[in-house]
Design a protein around this motif. Structure first.
Motif, mmCIF file in Angstrom:
data_model
loop_
_atom_site.group_PDB
_atom_site.id
_atom_site.type_symbol
_atom_site.label_atom_id
_atom_site.label_comp_id
_atom_site.label_asym_id
_atom_site.label_seq_id
_atom_site.Cartn_x
_atom_site.Cartn_y
_atom_site.Cartn_z
ATOM 1 N N UNK A 105 0.271 -1.215 0.087
ATOM 2 C CA UNK A 105 0.045 0.195 0.006
ATOM 3 C C UNK A 105 0.695 1.242 -0.224
ATOM 4 N N UNK A 106 2.024 1.650 1.044
ATOM 5 C CA UNK A 106 2.747 2.221 0.479
ATOM 6 C C UNK A 106 3.589 2.947 -1.102
ATOM 7 N N UNK A 107 3.882 1.370 -1.478
ATOM 8 C CA UNK A 107 4.382 1.675 -3.297
ATOM 9 C C UNK A 107 3.239 2.575 -4.026
ATOM 10 N N UNK A 108 2.319 1.811 -3.681
ATOM 11 C CA UNK A 108 0.629 2.618 -4.124
ATOM 12 C C UNK A 108 0.072 3.321 -4.310
ATOM 13 N N UNK A 119 7.461 14.012 -4.974
ATOM 14 C CA UNK A 119 8.458 14.406 -3.475
ATOM 15 C C UNK A 119 9.887 13.701 -3.872
ATOM 16 N N UNK A 120 9.542 12.029 -3.488
ATOM 17 C CA UNK A 120 9.813 10.714 -3.909
ATOM 18 C C UNK A 120 10.859 11.747 -5.286
ATOM 19 N N UNK A 121 10.374 11.399 -6.169
ATOM 20 C CA UNK A 121 11.392 11.869 -6.979
ATOM 21 C C UNK A 121 12.987 12.650 -6.451
ATOM 22 N N UNK A 122 12.259 13.802 -6.031
ATOM 23 C CA UNK A 122 13.072 14.997 -5.592
ATOM 24 C C UNK A 122 13.940 14.690 -4.693
ATOM 25 N N UNK A 123 14.000 13.427 -4.305
ATOM 26 C CA UNK A 123 14.451 12.596 -2.634
ATOM 27 C C UNK A 123 15.495 12.396 -3.336
ATOM 28 N N UNK A 124 15.185 11.611 -5.157
ATOM 29 C CA UNK A 124 15.695 10.191 -5.139
ATOM 30 C C UNK A 124 16.600 10.990 -6.720
ATOM 31 N N UNK A 125 16.439 12.114 -6.128
ATOM 32 C CA UNK A 125 17.415 12.870 -7.825
ATOM 33 C C UNK A 125 16.652 12.054 -9.254
ATOM 34 N N UNK A 260 11.324 2.011 -9.361
ATOM 35 C CA UNK A 260 12.485 1.947 -8.081
ATOM 36 C C UNK A 260 12.276 2.551 -7.034
ATOM 37 N N UNK A 261 11.928 3.980 -7.320
ATOM 38 C CA UNK A 261 12.243 4.916 -6.604
ATOM 39 C C UNK A 261 10.366 5.572 -6.062
ATOM 40 N N UNK A 262 9.321 4.555 -6.417
ATOM 41 C CA UNK A 262 8.463 5.095 -5.836
ATOM 42 C C UNK A 262 8.358 3.521 -4.685
ATOM 43 N N UNK A 263 9.269 2.710 -5.160
ATOM 44 C CA UNK A 263 9.019 1.492 -4.211
ATOM 45 C C UNK A 263 7.776 0.180 -5.223
ATOM 46 N N UNK A 264 8.185 -0.195 -6.838
ATOM 47 C CA UNK A 264 7.166 -0.863 -7.377
ATOM 48 C C UNK A 264 8.313 -1.867 -8.274
ATOM 49 N N UNK A 265 7.110 -2.751 -8.271
ATOM 50 C CA UNK A 265 8.411 -4.201 -8.990
ATOM 51 C C UNK A 265 8.063 -4.182 -10.118
ATOM 52 N N UNK A 266 6.290 -3.468 -10.397
ATOM 53 C CA UNK A 266 5.454 -3.550 -12.309
ATOM 54 C C UNK A 266 5.188 -1.726 -11.952
ATOM 55 N N UNK A 267 4.937 -1.103 -13.610
ATOM 56 C CA UNK A 267 4.868 0.165 -13.509
ATOM 57 C C UNK A 267 5.034 0.663 -15.729
ATOM 58 N N UNK A 268 4.556 1.259 -15.585
ATOM 59 C CA UNK A 268 4.572 2.120 -16.526
ATOM 60 C C UNK A 268 4.525 3.029 -16.269
ATOM 61 N N UNK A 280 7.299 11.958 -15.970
ATOM 62 C CA UNK A 280 6.079 12.870 -15.459
ATOM 63 C C UNK A 280 5.435 12.350 -14.242
ATOM 64 N N UNK A 281 5.238 10.480 -14.785
ATOM 65 C CA UNK A 281 4.365 9.999 -13.503
ATOM 66 C C UNK A 281 4.864 8.555 -14.258
ATOM 67 N N UNK A 282 4.369 7.472 -12.510
ATOM 68 C CA UNK A 282 4.803 5.877 -12.678
ATOM 69 C C UNK A 282 3.604 6.027 -12.824
#
Length: 325
Positions: A105-108, A119-125, A260-268, A280-282
């Motif tokens: 749920x946190x990654x979602x 904010x996560x992208x800013x943290x992880x560059x 990886x930044x948002x914590x998902x194993x699969x994404x578009x 733009x987005x995950x």
């Protein structure tokens, strides 16, 4: 050994149709259809139950006469505004070690609520266009952000789907319209500098890159003739499929890093090549298009990854084909 029992849990109110692609992929790989379950039964207030059963999890939906122990759960096609209500169910799957991918749920939440993504992208560059998050701003606050971002911006809700409720803003009146719209709907929103992602012949374009297990499995470019309309296929953009080997290396690297930044194993991952490459987005559960193409390139590898995880967990040899089949 008998084939694994696979539950396909999705929201039937969605019009995307991803559940059909996944059901076809399951039958192709295992020789049997999945058990289909309406995800709303396991949302907050739903009648579905998860009951411990000899170290495993039994799923029960009395009114649907469903009562079974799944080996694998595919949790997909959940509209963004309904995802929070499945957090407790996601935790239940985790606690009982149910074989499934991407149900944290946190990654979602990080990927679904775009202010958290920023904010996560800013943290992880992770490279992105400059963005300001707004919550019921005054006209002056909105104007200040608009001017700071260069006067050519895109506004979108913190939680949205398919490019809905999105505005291309280049004038004060358009900014006022967007500000009033979000205030009326009581939603926080974001204002981002335009990426300048326009082809020489005037087409808006961006890329959708599918990442699974830390690698790119498929990609496509979206071409949108309407300059002020998002590059979503559901909004009229034309998808052009790209073999991962032909995708610019920078975009593949960015897509993997964003996932990886948002914590998902699969994404578009949606991104542009302009400005050195920006995300733009995950998308937690990206939609599939073009029938057999993305069934083979995305849905089949996604289901196969679940079967491989089932085998790794000691469930026996996978009966699926290889991911490239």
């Amino acid at each position: 050994m008998s084939r694994p029992s696979i539950a396909l849990i999705a929201d039937p109110t969605s019009s995307e149709g991803c559940r059909e692609y996944l059901a076809e992929a399951v039958e192709l790989l295992t020789g049997a259809p999945p058990v289909r379950v309406d995800s709303r039964h396991f949302a907050t207030g739903g009648s579905g139950r998860g009951v411990p059963d000899g170290g495993r999890l039994r799923l029960q939906v009395p009114e649907e006469r469903l009562d079974f122990v799944p080996d694998v759960v595919l949790l997909y096609e959940i509209p963004p505004h309904r995802r929070r209500d499945l957090a407790a169910f996601q935790e239940l799957l985790r606690i009982h070690d149910v074989v499934t991918l991407g149900t944290g749920p946190d990654a979602w939440r990080t990927a679904t609520e775009k202010n958290l993504t920023v904010a996560r992208f800013q943290r992880d560059g992770v490279a992105q266009m400059e963005t300001v998050v707004l919550s019921d701003p005054s006209a002056g606050e909105a104007a200040e952000a608009f001017e700071r971002l260069g006067g050519d911006t895109w506004a979108r809700p913190v939680v949205g789907t398919g490019g809905d409720d999105t505005f291309h803003i280049t004038t004060g009146p358009r900014l006022a319209e967007a500000t009033a719209y979000y205030a009326e709907h009581g939603t926080d929103w974001m204002l981002s500098r335009d990426a300048g992602n326009v082809t020489a012949d005037g087409m808006r374009h961006q890329f959708r890159v599918f990442v699974l297990g830390g690698r790119v499995v498929h990609a496509r470019e979206h071409l949108q003739p309407e300059h002020d309309t998002p590059c979503n296929t559901c909004r009229g953009a034309t998808p052009v499929h790209i073999d991962p080997r032909d995708l610019p290396a920078r975009l593949g690297e960015l897509a993997v890093a964003a996932t990886a930044s948002v914590g998902l194993p699969f994404a578009g991952v949606d991104l542009a090549i302009e400005n050195g490459g920006v995300v733009f987005e995950v998308n937690v559960q990206p939609a599939f298009v073009d029938g057999a193409v993305e069934r083979e390139k995305v849905a089949v590898p996604y289901v196969q990854a679940h079967l491989d995880a089932f085998e790794l967990a000691g469930g026996g040899p996978s009966r699926g084909l290889t991911a490239s089949a």
